[in-house]
Design an enzyme around this catalytic site. Structure first.
Site, PDB file in Angstrom:
ATOM      1  N   LYS A 228      36.111  39.138  42.341  1.00 24.26           N
ATOM      2  CA  LYS A 228      35.951  37.723  42.644  1.00 24.26           C
ATOM      3  C   LYS A 228      35.092  37.494  43.888  1.00 24.26           C
ATOM      4  O   LYS A 228      34.827  38.395  44.683  1.00 24.26           O
ATOM      5  CB  LYS A 228      37.317  37.058  42.792  1.00 24.26           C
ATOM      6  CG  LYS A 228      37.980  36.822  41.448  1.00 24.26           C
ATOM      7  CD  LYS A 228      39.163  35.891  41.521  1.00 24.26           C
ATOM      8  CE  LYS A 228      39.688  35.556  40.129  1.00 24.26           C
ATOM      9  NZ  LYS A 228      40.871  34.673  40.180  1.00 24.26           N
ATOM     10  N   ARG A 262      45.712  41.902  37.255  1.00 27.69           N
ATOM     11  CA  ARG A 262      44.688  41.595  36.247  1.00 27.69           C
ATOM     12  C   ARG A 262      43.370  42.211  36.714  1.00 27.69           C
ATOM     13  O   ARG A 262      42.899  41.903  37.814  1.00 27.69           O
ATOM     14  CB  ARG A 262      44.565  40.082  36.072  1.00 27.69           C
ATOM     15  CG  ARG A 262      43.675  39.632  34.928  1.00 27.69           C
ATOM     16  CD  ARG A 262      43.738  38.113  34.794  1.00 27.69           C
ATOM     17  NE  ARG A 262      42.940  37.630  33.661  1.00 27.69           N
ATOM     18  CZ  ARG A 262      41.650  37.294  33.748  1.00 27.69           C
ATOM     19  NH1 ARG A 262      41.022  37.377  34.916  1.00 27.69           N
ATOM     20  NH2 ARG A 262      40.996  36.877  32.678  1.00 27.69           N
TER      21      ARG A 262
END
Length: 289
Positions: A228, A262
């Protein structure tokens, strides 16, 4: 990946997860525009080969997403999302022994995916779309509730919080209560702080540093920070060079109690989780003597 935490079995359709250990959720985006791997796995043969690779690397959940929720992403019609997701879920369920998660906010996708083998609902909008609470309750599947501020198209415009930890916690407490009223017990709920969803770098770092303070206490945490932008901002790295930053955050998340990580890079994340868990287990044993 054992844990000193008390064993907790989470029924996921025809399968179950033992949340006394940490699980790796492998990401399968069947979209043309996801931020990291858009367009790579929207063909069935490529997607199934990737699923097999992630399972061989140690993933115990596969998260299938048919709508990109990256900052600035355009919405997808219900028909298009159904076309992308449901056949993929059915194909995976027919070939592999794995818990299949559907990364969706759309009620029709929840119910139709559950009917063909999905065992987990991962909703970035925490069942706020019209009919989503009722649809999720009807499936009987566990649900991950995620915090966000705004929608993907505008969530990173100017996110503001007086206290990010308090406001994220208050939101999740309210969504857990809403689920309870809809017939979804807290024993079927997982919480996701929503890193990168309507949060600046400072907000993300503050939230990560205080994971243990997140409310409501006692519900399992899912953490998704793989590749991210917060990693790119700290390390000044493009998406394809964020592996080590992703692994560092995975280790910190496990240390602070996350039960599901995740990840795009499953094999490397599994190794990190196993090492962190080994150290934590040894520390726990020493404390008991």
């Amino acid at each position: 990946m054992s844990s000193s935490l008390q064993s907790s079995r989470l029924p996921c359709g025809s399968r179950e997860l033992d949340l006394s250990r940490v699980h790796i959720m492998g990401i399968l985006n069947v979209t043309p525009d996801s931020f990291s791997d858009g367009g790579r796995f929207d063909r069935l043969d490529a997607a199934l080969a990737h699923v097999e690779s992630m399972l061989n690397a140690g993933a115990t959940l596969i998260d299938v997403g048919g709508e990109s929720t990256r900052p600035g992403a355009a919405p997808v019609s219900t028909e298009e999302e159904l076309h992308r997701v449901v056949p993929m879920v059915e194909a995976i369920a027919s070939r592999f022994d794995v818990v299949i998660s559907v990364d969706t906010s759309t009620p029709e996708v929840m119910t139709q995916s559950a009917a063909v083998g999905a065992g987990f609902i991962n909703d970035v909008r925490s069942l706020e779309r019209d009919g989503a609470l009722q649809a999720a309750a009807a499936t009987g599947l566990p649900v991950c509730l995620m915090h966000r501020q705004g929608e993907p198209g505008n969530m990173q415009d100017q996110p503001r919080y007086a206290s990010v930890v308090d406001e994220v916690s208050a939101y999740l407490v309210a969504r857990v209560a809403a689920c309870g009223l809809a017939g979804i017990p807290s024993t079927q709920l997982i919480l996701d702080p929503g890193f990168g969803f309507g949060k600046t770098l400072e907000h993300n770092l503050q939230l990560f540093a205080q994971l243990k303070s997140l409310r409501p206490v006692g519900l399992p945490l899912l953490v998704g920070v793989s590749r991210k932008s917060m990693i790119g901002q700290v390390l000044d790295k493009p998406i394809d060079q964020r592996l080590y930053g992703s692994l560092a955050l995975a280790a910190l998340a496990v240390r602070d109690g996350a039960r599901i990580i995740r990840a795009h890079d499953v094999a490397q994340t599994v190794d990190v989780v196993r090492m962190v868990d080994a150290v934590m287990s040894a520390t726990s044993c020493s404390a008991e003597k």
